[in-house]
Design an enzyme around this catalytic site. Structure first.
Site, PDB file in Angstrom:
ATOM      1  N   SER A 102      27.512  -7.059   2.463  1.00  0.00           N
ATOM      2  CA  SER A 102      29.004  -7.805   2.236  1.00  0.00           C
ATOM      3  C   SER A 102      28.900  -8.393   1.083  1.00  0.00           C
ATOM      4  CB  SER A 102      29.052  -8.815   3.501  1.00  0.00           C
ATOM      5  OG  SER A 102      30.565  -9.285   3.484  1.00  0.00           O
ATOM      6  N   HIS A 134      34.946  -6.742   7.605  1.00  0.00           N
ATOM      7  CA  HIS A 134      34.299  -5.236   7.803  1.00  0.00           C
ATOM      8  C   HIS A 134      35.004  -4.774   9.135  1.00  0.00           C
ATOM      9  CE1 HIS A 134      31.686  -6.714   4.874  1.00  0.00           C
ATOM     10  NE2 HIS A 134      31.241  -7.809   5.619  1.00  0.00           N
TER      11      HIS A 134
END
Length: 310
Positions: free
Chosen positions: A86, A195
């Protein structure tokens, strides 16, 4: 022996994380640059109050990862490859020379602002432990609706999957998962639904903002945790960085790829040791280690030894 540096994502942050970095000139230089770009004293960046903010959490994680990587490089302990989970992908890209630290700071600040503005409250992420994708996906599909959205988000390990969405929907999925045999359902210290498609608009706004950023080809192998593949084209890495907030994380597959490409010494940048624990089953023939739990001189010696090994 190939050396891989991994950079963690949100949820690993802790107050004082920047103060815990090695007392090293390379670290001091990174912290000074962060102060100059952000116009905030570094001593105020990692306070408990600031770390309640998605924006400052991401900026601290970027700064910590870049500082550690540059500290190691300054001691002639160099990596062959990088991967970031991430927000960790930005530290990976800076370490690989794809974009400057200053540009990364500006982009990450915008990234955090876009994410926080999109979902200021009522959303987040929850880790489900003990169920694989085939068992968890139907439960998520059963709950997900326009009014109560929830999605599979992070595939950290075969039976460690993170879901993202509204708090109400995640609570319902958690209850179903526990009833189906999950070991635990743990909220993650992330206050936005990362996400998943809920952040598509924010991701495309960041993609537009990246159009004017100077990019270079990576000097190290860059493994994308969104695609579970190596990327070499700077424009593709830029898209990977911009869009990863709305794209599922395929961390387990990415680590399998790194192992297949020769990585054996896996060094996790601070804070924490989450990625090290995830790596241990896959790198049983190597050595995963966390900078947070290892002396700097020991890390340097191991990385130099890895560089010298075939």
């Amino acid at each position: 022996m190939q050396v891989l540096i991994t950079f963690p994502g949100q949820g690993t942050q802790r107050p004082g994380m920047l103060k815990d970095l090695p007392a090293d000139p390379a670290v001091a230089a990174v912290l000074a640059e962060a102060e100059e770009v952000l116009k905030v004293p570094v001593a105020g960046m990692d306070t408990p109050e600031h770390l309640q903010s998605t924006v400052w959490t991401q900026l601290c994680l970027l700064t910590s990862g870049v500082a550690m990587a540059r500290c190691l490089a300054a001691h002639d302990a160099r990596a062959d490859a990088v991967a970031g989970l991430s927000i960790g992908a930005y530290a990976a890209a800076v370490t690989a020379g794809v974009l400057s630290f200053a540009d990364a700071l500006r982009l990450v600040r915008l990234r955090g602002e876009l994410m926080a503005q999109a979902y200021p409250r009522g959303y987040g992420m929850t880790a489900i432990l003990g169920l694989d994708r085939n068992r968890l996906a139907p439960l998520v599909a059963q709950v997900c609706s326009p009014q109560r959205p929830v999605y599979l988000a992070n595939f950290n390990a075969p039976t460690q999957i993170v879901i993202a969405g509204s708090e109400a929907a995640m609570a319902e999925v958690s209850a179903l998962a526990l009833a189906a045999g999950a070991q635990a359902a743990k909220p993650v210290a992330i206050h936005v639904p990362s996400h998943c498609p809920l952040l598509d608009a924010a991701a495309h706004a960041l993609q537009q903002a990246m159009q004017g950023v100077a990019l270079c080809a990576p000097s190290l192998r860059y493994f994308s945790a969104s695609k579970a593949r190596e990327l070499r084209d700077p424009s593709r890495i830029a898209d990977d960085l911009a869009l990863n907030m709305a794209t599922p994380v395929r961390w387990h597959e990415t680590m399998l790829l790194a192992h297949a490409n020769g990585a054996r010494l896996v060094v996790e940048a601070p804070p924490g040791d989450v990625l090290t624990r995830l790596a241990q089953p896959m790198f049983a023939d190597g050595m995963p280690l966390a900078c947070d739990r290892t002396r700097l001189d020991s890390i340097v010696a191991l990385m130099r030894r890895g560089q010298a090994s075939p």
